[in-house]
Design a protein around this motif. Structure first.
Motif, PDB file in Angstrom:
ATOM      1  N   ALA B 157       0.832  -1.201   0.000  1.00  0.00           N
ATOM      2  CA  ALA B 157       0.000   0.000   0.000  1.00  0.00           C
ATOM      3  C   ALA B 157       0.866   1.251   0.000  1.00  0.00           C
ATOM      4  O   ALA B 157       0.539   2.245  -0.656  1.00  0.00           O
ATOM      5  CB  ALA B 157      -0.920  -0.004   1.209  1.00  0.00           C
ATOM      6  N   ALA B 160       2.051   1.721  -3.453  1.00  0.00           N
ATOM      7  CA  ALA B 160       0.934   2.173  -4.281  1.00  0.00           C
ATOM      8  C   ALA B 160       0.634   3.640  -4.026  1.00  0.00           C
ATOM      9  O   ALA B 160       0.356   4.397  -4.967  1.00  0.00           O
ATOM     10  CB  ALA B 160      -0.302   1.327  -3.993  1.00  0.00           C
ATOM     11  N   GLY B 161       0.699   4.061  -2.765  1.00  0.00           N
ATOM     12  CA  GLY B 161       0.452   5.467  -2.453  1.00  0.00           C
ATOM     13  C   GLY B 161       1.449   6.379  -3.121  1.00  0.00           C
ATOM     14  O   GLY B 161       1.097   7.427  -3.668  1.00  0.00           O
ATOM     15  N   LEU B 164       0.665   6.367  -6.930  1.00  0.00           N
ATOM     16  CA  LEU B 164      -0.574   7.047  -7.312  1.00  0.00           C
ATOM     17  C   LEU B 164      -0.513   8.537  -7.041  1.00  0.00           C
ATOM     18  O   LEU B 164      -0.835   9.353  -7.900  1.00  0.00           O
ATOM     19  CB  LEU B 164      -1.746   6.444  -6.544  1.00  0.00           C
ATOM     20  CG  LEU B 164      -2.260   5.098  -7.002  1.00  0.00           C
ATOM     21  CD1 LEU B 164      -3.249   4.569  -5.993  1.00  0.00           C
ATOM     22  CD2 LEU B 164      -2.904   5.219  -8.359  1.00  0.00           C
ATOM     23  N   GLY B 165      -0.113   8.892  -5.846  1.00  0.00           N
ATOM     24  CA  GLY B 165      -0.250  10.286  -5.435  1.00  0.00           C
ATOM     25  C   GLY B 165       1.007  11.099  -5.615  1.00  0.00           C
ATOM     26  O   GLY B 165       0.955  12.300  -5.879  1.00  0.00           O
ATOM     27  N   GLY B 166       2.153  10.455  -5.490  1.00  0.00           N
ATOM     28  CA  GLY B 166       3.393  11.219  -5.547  1.00  0.00           C
ATOM     29  C   GLY B 166       4.020  11.173  -6.913  1.00  0.00           C
ATOM     30  O   GLY B 166       3.328  11.064  -7.917  1.00  0.00           O
TER      31      GLY B 166
END
Lengths: 101, 217
Positions: B157, B160-161, B164-166
């Motif tokens: 996770a 994935a974070g 996706l976000g960075g």
């Protein structure tokens, strides 16, 4: 004297329904995620209450695992929301109908 | 005494949960959810789950909610979206589904025969129930596999974070971004479309250097 477990289960059920209403009725993905947290926590409350009822630690272990899974889910969900915001998409679950890599 | 604490915690938990769902501003919703989590932690203490209560406060009300608040602050006023659904039947279907599950839970809770819970107090005298030692022992002996799986899941996770976000700004030309934004605006039809347009313009103006960055790549 601890109260009997049924009140906890009633609170847990009401919290679950409130969270479900939030997930189904709100359009902001952020509020949907927050409502999902309420649902996960209501399940945790039921698990801990049953753990107390039975007198073992299994339910508490399960609740801690749910907390870990919830943290992972929040990371991915918030990552998706940030990615949408960076692409200037409208943050509205009615508008977001397709996924595109 | 515990009964008073229980009813206090229950009222606070239900009220804050309702506030989370009803509030239009996600920032207020997130703050209400923190109150909800603290009330639930109080209930865990009443159920002699000390370690779960501590983890709830530290992990949930602390780390997870701080992340939520950061993202809400990052997105800003665009995150405010109402409750109205596109089609009215969806609203009614949602209400019916919620009512059905409420009825099911009421039946299950009422009819399960937990009413005579005389043995609830049987485990009460047991020392160390719910203590970090006991829970840790259960975790590292009987449930060691799920413990390891959860740590792996958290690692995945985290990756994935970041993905996706960075990282870099998505590799798209501004033209396709603009087309997408106007599509979104035009599909929104009605009085709110102008507001969305203004919002998009405002975010564009706010992030002035961003188009330059996109072009450079």
């Amino acid at each position: 004297m601890s109260p009997d477990v049924v009140p906890y289960l009633i609170v847990s059920g009401l919290l679950f329904v409130i969270g479900l209403a939030g997930v189904l009725l709100r359009r902001s993905p952020l509020t949907v995620l927050l409502s999902l947290e309420i649902m996960l926590n209501s399940a945790n409350l039921a698990l801990v209450a049953f753990s107390r009822h039975v007198g073992g630690h299994d339910g508490q272990v399960f609740a801690l695992v749910v907390m870990g899974v919830a943290a992972a889910e929040v990371v991915v969900g918030l990552g998706l929301i940030v990615a949408m915001a960076r692409r200037d998409l409208v943050l509205d679950t009615d508008q977001l109908r397709s996924l595109h890599g | 005494m515990t009964t008073v604490v229980f009813y206090l915690a229950a009222v606070v938990a239900l009220a804050t949960a309702l506030a989370v769902v009803v509030q239009a501003n996600p920032f207020v919703s997130a703050l209400a959810l923190i109150g909800n989590l603290v009330a639930l932690a109080a209930m865990y203490l009443l159920l002699e789950a000390d370690f779960v209560a501590a983890a709830q406060i530290i992990v949930y009300a602390g780390a997870v909610m701080v992340m939520f608040l950061f993202v809400i602050a990052y997105i800003g006023p665009r995150s405010q979206v109402g409750t109205r659904r596109g089609r009215p039947w969806q609203l009614w279907a949602a209400v019916v589904a919620v009512g059905a599950i409420l009825a099911e839970i009421a039946l299950a809770d009422g009819g399960a025969g937990f009413g005579e819970a005389a043995d609830v107090t049987a485990a009460e005298g047991e020392p160390g129930f719910g203590s970090p030692q006991a829970v840790g022992e259960a975790f590292l002996t009987e449930y060691v596999l799920s413990f390891e799986v959860v740590s792996l899941l958290l690692l995945v996770a985290a990756v994935a974070g970041v993905v996706l976000g960075g990282g870099q700004r998505p590799q798209r030309t501004r033209r396709s971004d603009d087309a997408e934004a106007t599509n979104a605006v035009s599909s929104r039809r009605g009085a709110s479309a102008a507001m969305v347009e203004a919002e998009i313009a405002a975010t564009r103006a706010g992030g002035a250097p961003r188009p330059g960055v996109g072009v450079d790549r």
